[in-house]
Design an enzyme around this catalytic site. Structure first.
Site, short mmCIF file in Angstrom:
data_model
loop_
_atom_site.label_atom_id
_atom_site.label_comp_id
_atom_site.label_asym_id
_atom_site.label_seq_id
_atom_site.Cartn_x
_atom_site.Cartn_y
_atom_site.Cartn_z
N LYS A 39 0.84 -1.23 0.00
CA LYS A 39 0.00 0.00 0.00
C LYS A 39 0.86 1.27 0.00
CE LYS A 39 -1.04 0.24 5.06
NZ LYS A 39 0.10 1.05 5.45
N CYS A 130 12.74 0.43 23.00
CA CYS A 130 13.29 1.78 23.15
C CYS A 130 13.54 2.13 24.62
CB CYS A 130 12.38 2.82 22.51
SG CYS A 130 10.63 2.57 22.81
N GLN A 157 6.85 7.87 28.63
CA GLN A 157 7.14 7.57 27.23
C GLN A 157 6.30 8.39 26.26
OE1 GLN A 157 7.88 2.98 28.57
NE2 GLN A 157 7.70 3.27 26.39
N ARG A 236 2.51 6.30 29.40
CA ARG A 236 2.46 7.14 28.20
C ARG A 236 2.14 8.57 28.62
NH1 ARG A 236 4.63 5.29 24.09
NH2 ARG A 236 3.20 3.62 23.55
N HIS A 243 11.73 9.74 25.34
CA HIS A 243 11.30 9.00 26.54
C HIS A 243 12.12 9.47 27.75
CE1 HIS A 243 8.83 6.52 24.11
NE2 HIS A 243 9.48 5.36 24.15
N ASN A 316 13.57 8.45 21.64
CA ASN A 316 13.16 7.04 21.51
C ASN A 316 13.20 6.55 20.07
OD1 ASN A 316 10.79 8.97 21.68
ND2 ASN A 316 9.81 7.24 20.68
C1 2RA Z 1 6.30 2.30 22.98
N1 2RA Z 1 8.30 1.04 23.55
O1 2RA Z 1 6.88 3.28 23.46
C2 2RA Z 1 7.02 0.97 22.87
C3 2RA Z 1 7.20 0.56 21.43
N2 2RA Z 1 8.03 1.47 20.71
O2 2RA Z 1 5.13 2.34 22.54
#
Ligand code: 2RA
Length: 340
Positions: A39, A130, A157, A236, A243, A316
């Site tokens: 694609k 990462c 992250q 997250r 990160h 990262n």
């Molecule tokens: C993340 N380490 O940060 C995981 C995959 N890259 O989502």
């Protein structure tokens, strides 16, 4: 005389960074080809001042190519990496598929470069997660000096770790909060990330850990020392790239914070920015685009014997993925293939 290099997954975040870093570091390339899924076939990617038109990964013949840097996710890696390896092209894979295979080396060149010679078992080398890569760069020199018993790490992250979708999600949600009249974009992920933090990366395991937390535990043992105990909480945060990690370390032997700082200052791949004043530390927005693993906030943990706290920040997409893969390619060339 240089190398014939394949980039599989050239249109993704990591694939594009692999091309950028190969060019930035003047990797000795005789020929390079960018592969993508059907694609994305035909789309253009940059390699230094050149433009490459992507070719179809599905039909590509790896015969005669020296090495292939893979950034295609585990499913596509499972389909195409063995084909490349069998054709004599050494695979450097960024997915998690092969990291835990005892016959496949998992390498961070600043930490366990000696493992490069294990590539020949399956003609495949694994790149770490990462969040693991930046942490082990900081741990290794300290472990060599004072033997690490236990690591407690909390990560912060960036959304680029979850790919372009994660970055788009943060951008769209932030815009919709500031412009509530705009039509609300369809949500791709369970929880809002804009102006929020989410203690969930990858899938939940029976233990209650997420797979991201499990990866940090298992990969640190494989790369540094199987005796090191690691517990992680991976979060997250609404940052695009970079990160950050808060790392608490317990050693067998006493390690003074000043000696730790001196050791880290000399460590490969590390940049210490550590002043006990406003701005005397690194934040993710400052690490983006850099090769270094930055260390700040180095200080004794006086609540335990032989404890140390530090703050670790790195791009990262670079040290956490593309840069480490290119460093493995450099190591493979220097120590094994010896062309260029
Ligand atoms: C993340 N380490 O940060 C995981 C995959 N890259 O989502």
């Amino acid at each position: 005389m240089g190398y014939r290099v394949v980039i599989a997954g050239a249109t993704g975040n990591v694939g594009r960074e692999m091309l950028n870093i190969l060019a930035e570091r003047h990797f000795p390339v005789d020929e390079i080809v960018a592969l993508a899924s059907r694609k994305s076939m035909g789309s253009e990617v940059s390699f230094g001042d050149k433009t490459l038109k992507t070719k179809d990964l599905d039909t590509f013949d790896f015969t005669g190519w020296d090495m292939a840097l893979f950034a295609v996710g585990s499913e596509a890696t499972k389909k195409y990496a063995p084909k490349a390896a069998k054709a004599g092209c050494v695979v450097i894979d960024n997915s998690s598929l092969y990291r835990y295979d005892p016959d496949i080396p998992l390498i961070v060149p600043e930490v366990n470069a000696h493992a490069i010679h294990d590539y020949a078992k399956k003609n495949i080398i694994a790149n770490p997660n990462c969040s693991t890569a930046q942490m082990v760069v900081a741990l290794k020199p300290l472990h060599d000096r004072a033997t690490i018993k236990r690591v407690v790490v909390s990560t912060y992250q960036s959304v680029s770790g979850s790919g372009k979708d994660g970055m788009d999600e943060l951008w769209d949600q932030t815009k919709s909060i500031y412009n509530p009249t705009d039509s609300k974009p369809p949500r791709k992920f369970t929880k809002q990330i804009a102006f929020n933090v989410i203690p969930h990366i990858d899938v939940f395991m029976d233990s209650g850990d997420t797979k991201e937390e499990w990866k940090m535990m298992v990969e640190t043992k494989k790369i540094v020392d199987p005796k090191i105990k690691v517990t992680a909480t991976c979060v997250r945060v609404p940052v695009f790239v970079g990160h950050a990690e808060s790392i608490n370390i317990e050693f067998e032997d006493h390690l003074d914070e000043n000696e730790a700082r001196d050791i880290l200052r000399e460590a490969p791949g590390v940049m210490v920015i550590d002043k006990r004043e406003d701005g005397g530390y690194v934040t993710p927005v400052e690490c983006a685009g850099d090769f270094a693993t930055f260390i700040s906030r180095i200080r004794q943990d006086s609540t335990i014997d032989n404890g140390l706290n530090l703050w670790c920040v790195s791009d990262n997409l670079r040290k956490g993925a593309a840069l480490n893969a290119v460093q493995i390619a450099e190591l493979l060339g220097r120590e094994v293939l010896k062309k260029g």
